[in-house]
Scaffold this active site. Structure first.
Site, PDB file in Angstrom:
ATOM      1  N   ASN A  40      21.832  61.847 -50.748  1.00  0.00           N
ATOM      2  CA  ASN A  40      21.730  63.010 -49.861  1.00  0.00           C
ATOM      3  C   ASN A  40      22.743  62.822 -48.730  1.00  0.00           C
ATOM      4  O   ASN A  40      23.251  61.707 -48.526  1.00  0.00           O
ATOM      5  CB  ASN A  40      20.288  63.202 -49.343  1.00  0.00           C
ATOM      6  CG  ASN A  40      19.869  62.103 -48.384  1.00  0.00           C
ATOM      7  OD1 ASN A  40      20.598  61.746 -47.453  1.00  0.00           O
ATOM      8  ND2 ASN A  40      18.684  61.539 -48.598  1.00  0.00           N
TER       9      ASN A  40
ATOM     10  N   HIS B 224      14.617  68.474 -49.306  1.00  0.00           N
ATOM     11  CA  HIS B 224      13.220  68.675 -49.688  1.00  0.00           C
ATOM     12  C   HIS B 224      12.594  69.691 -48.748  1.00  0.00           C
ATOM     13  O   HIS B 224      12.939  69.747 -47.560  1.00  0.00           O
ATOM     14  CB  HIS B 224      12.419  67.360 -49.554  1.00  0.00           C
ATOM     15  CG  HIS B 224      12.586  66.418 -50.704  1.00  0.00           C
ATOM     16  ND1 HIS B 224      12.573  65.049 -50.558  1.00  0.00           N
ATOM     17  CD2 HIS B 224      12.735  66.641 -52.029  1.00  0.00           C
ATOM     18  CE1 HIS B 224      12.724  64.480 -51.737  1.00  0.00           C
ATOM     19  NE2 HIS B 224      12.829  65.420 -52.649  1.00  0.00           N
TER      20      HIS B 224
ATOM     21  N   CYS C 124       7.913  62.205 -44.863  1.00  0.00           N
ATOM     22  CA  CYS C 124       8.397  61.543 -46.078  1.00  0.00           C
ATOM     23  C   CYS C 124       7.689  60.206 -46.294  1.00  0.00           C
ATOM     24  O   CYS C 124       7.569  59.726 -47.427  1.00  0.00           O
ATOM     25  CB  CYS C 124       9.901  61.287 -45.990  1.00  0.00           C
ATOM     26  SG  CYS C 124      10.874  62.780 -45.840  1.00  0.00           S
TER      27      CYS C 124
END
Ligand code: NAD
Length: 702
Positions: A24, A171, A267
């Site tokens: 990412n 996400h 997360c």
């Protein structure tokens, strides 16, 4: 396992956490930079806060799996069931069985979603906070749209698909945080427009907080909620104030070491106690829809495949290439079969609408087009099929019928059999619809026929349209002159669309000589070109500027108004020519050579000239009639009139667009066919070159 046996939260110790690869944008440049001791310390502090508010089960980290601490991506808990993730990147794939084993050992039933569609767990699937009666689910970066359908089927729960468009918010839980009371906190730029409309439709304004970029980039939305306590890495004063007004107490704890890998509080936590609401008795049907399309042509070298993929994703859908046969030689075409998926039938139809002009054909069993009747004059049924410039067939009573009067941005009306005649199909403007007209809706039973290329093959050659400023203008003019001469030789029709810049740049005399040589059949323009053309003839200026000397003339700003007044007193341009008031120029040449002209009015117009059509409907109809049967349309420096004309021109008509602005040229030339050529240049220079070339060639004919 009873509800009380389930842990409130699951966390995974970051013993082996670090940035060891890049999957990412946050990880970019951070390989090896994580201070693991600091990370462990930060995790411990987060753990203490969470454990002070609920029970926490801990999974031990495993060497060589540095991202395991981001346990929210392990999967999704719903009641006693655990649905493991199907990771997008191979680097994280080995985590899946480790997590599955842990949840199985902890008494959960491990249920796989099936298929190989990516699904990254709670990272992309957040239950609506009050009743858990639906799941907000992200797709577009990590999880696939298809996995949302599997979620609905597995949990019998509504899944609201939200498309993520910014890789930094890869996400859903990085930019979207549902709260009790039907509230949400989110960062709008992370989503596409249709998704934002969906969120705004489901959540009223007073229940939405749209966070700032600064909050979003510090992962304020990546928060854990335990009753009325929110735990996050960061919150601005303003956001804290607004959340407090909703009754939430925000506790911050630094998690910057984890942010190096693109994760923060949420997360690091997976909700372990999550009762998934049942959605009534019956089985829920997912709104996600698929269809299979096929296309053939020079798919790779023409860039057509890329265009297709972009159109699907830009429309909020996803694709899977089921079959691809590559042409073995440069002259052979390739064929692809692609499965297109969209969050709803409506969005699927919007996507298919954009794919049809690329030559894509839906591979479905033949079905008739869905026809709906008009119930309000001038208003189409909401799901109407919107036309393109390409020949279009509609299936009615098992028969494919070609629509007439093809143009873009219209609807297709089916005139039914009256017993003697077969049904017929025609393109109609929405404003012309009458009550009872039967309009084709959706995309089923409608197919667009591809344009034949100049080679005469029934294949599609997107991007072969030339738009180039690098290409020598002389070369483009040479080719155009050759084509114009051929059209004139067979008595075809050439239409010119032109703006006043033609006169301002000194192109007027050149356009007049092209008219005198008999190349023009129709001139489409507005009020300004004839005004400045006549001003030039009467006063030697164009908008008050003496073109020969390139300087403004004292009092010249009145010239165009005086010119308009002169024509108004004569009654029309033709009368002014006949009375000897106008003695030269473009309009003079039109009258003398019996070239039809249509002047469409606009809000900018002074006067106007008596010939200018100020009724917009009348002007549009007159333009449409004038281009009927045209072989070539040359568009010169008028964005307004060129685009207006382009929209009403069917595929198959040769288009030349000349403008100094590349965007205008691209818009017109990029019509998906070889019939368009764009030339980025000064229009005065262009007309000079073209007229000189045509004069020379005509002279050499003798
Ligand atoms: P437009 O903005 O639609 O188009 C002008 C185009 O010319 C632009 O695309 C621009 O990039 C291009 N251009 C500019 N300089 C160029 C050059 N040197 N070479 C090549 N291209 C160049 O405007 P328009 O078509 O000029 O006018 C829009 C409407 O306003 C028309 O209906 C026109 O008749 C009207 N209008 C009326 C008056 C008046 O009545 N006095 C004056 C101006 C415009």
């Amino acid at each position: 396992m009873t509800t009380s046996d389930r842990p409130g939260m699951v966390m995974c110790r970051p013993t082996h956490f670090g940035v060891q690869y890049v999957i990412n944008p946050w990880m970019q440049g951070q390989i090896g930079r994580v201070r693991n001791d600091v990370a462990v310390e930060q995790w411990n502090r987060l753990y203490e806060i969470v454990a002070g508010l609920t029970t926490v089960a801990i999974i031990e980290g495993v060497p060589a799996h540095p991202d395991m601490c981001f346990v929210a991506n392990a999967g999704l808990v719903a009641g006693d069931r655990f649905m493991p993730s199907v990771f997008r990147f191979p680097q994280r794939e080995p985590e899946a069985p480790l997590f599955s084993d842990w949840f199985a050992d902890s008494g959960f039933e491990v249920v796989t979603l099936g298929g190989d569609d990516t699904f990254e767990g709670e990272g992309d699937a957040l239950f609506e906070s009050d009743s858990a009666s639906w799941i907000w689910a992200g797709y577009g970066v990590r999880s696939s749209l298809e996995s949302h359908q599997s979620l609905t089927e597995t949990l019998n729960i509504e899944v609201v698909s939200l498309r993520l468009i910014d890789e930094r918010f890869y996400h859903l839980d990085t930019c979207f945080f549902p709260l009790p009371g039907g509230r949400v906190v989110y960062y709008p730029p992370a989503f596409d427009e249709l998704t934002l409309a969906e969120i705004r439709c489901r959540v009223p304004t007073d229940k939405r907080i749209e966070v700032s970029e600064s909050d979003a980039l510090r992962f304020a939305c990546n928060a854990v909620r335990l009753d009325v306590t929110l735990i996050t890495n960061h919150v601005s004063k303003e956001l804290r104030r607004r959340l407090a007004a909703w009754g939430f107490d925000v506790r911050t704890t630094p998690l910057d070491e984890f942010m190096l890998a693109g994760g923060a509080a949420k997360c690091l936590c997976l909700i372990g106690r999550q009762d998934a609401g049942t959605s009534g008795e019956g089985r829920l049907d997912s709104p996600i829809r698929h269809t299979e399309i096929q296309l053939s042509g020079h798919l790779l070298d023409s860039g057509l495949m890329n265009r297709l993929f972009d159109s699907v994703t830009d429309g909020g859908g996803s694709f899977r290439v089921d079959q691809f046969t590559v042409g073995q030689r440069h002259d052979l075409s390739s064929t692809a079969r692609v499965r297109v998926t969209a969050p709803t039938q409506e969005r699927l139809e919007l996507i298919l609408n954009t794919l049809q002009p690329l030559g894509a054909v839906t591979v479905t069993e033949d079905t008739d087009a869905r026809l709906e009747s008009v119930t309000q004059v001038g208003v189409a049924p909401q799901t109407f099929y919107s036309t393109t410039i390409y020949p279009t067939d509609v299936r009615v009573s098992g028969q494919w019928i070609r629509a007439t009067s093809q143009r873009m941005d219209a609807v297709i009306v089916i005139d039914d059999s009256d017993g003697e005649n077969d049904p017929s199909a025609r393109c109609s403007l929405i404003r012309d619809l009458q009550n009872g007209d039967r309009v084709a809706c959706g995309v089923d039973g409608v197919r667009v026929r591809r344009t034949a290329t100049i080679a005469g093959k029934d294949e599609f050659a997107f991007m072969s349209a030339g738009v180039s400023s690098e290409r020598r203008v002389e070369l483009a003019v040479e080719e155009l002159a050759w084509e114009m001469r051929r059209i004139r030789a067979r008595e075809g029709r050439i239409v010119f669309v032109a703006g006043p810049v033609v006169i301002h740049t000194g192109g007027g005399p050149h356009l007049a000589s092209i008219i005198n040589l008999g190349y023009l059949d129709v001139l489409l323009t507005g009020n300004a070109l004839p005004t400045h053309d006549i001003e030039m003839n009467l006063f030697g200026t164009s908008l008050g500027v003496d073109l020969a000397r390139g300087v403004g003339v004292h009092g010249g700003h009145q010239h165009h108004i005086k010119a308009i007044n002169r024509i108004r007193s004569a009654g029309s341009i033709r009368t002014a020519v006949e009375q000897g008031i106008v003695t030269d120029g473009v309009m003079y040449a039109c009258v003398k050579n019996d070239v039809k002209y249509v002047l469409a009015g606009s809000i900018r117009d002074d006067g106007p000239l008596p010939d200018t059509l100020m009724d917009l409907y009348e002007a549009q109809a007159a333009y449409a009639e004038a281009i009927d049967g045209a072989d070539m349309i040359v568009m010169l420096a008028s964005m307004l009139h060129a685009i207006g004309t382009g929209n009403m021109t069917r595929a198959g008509v040769r288009l030349i667009c000349v403008d100094i602005h590349p965007a205008v040229v691209t818009k017109l030339a990029d019509r998906g066919s070889v019939e368009s050529t764009g030339i980025v240049t000064d229009v005065g220079l262009f007309l000079n070159l073209l007229a000189t070339r045509l004069v020379d060639e005509d002279a050499s004919d003798g």
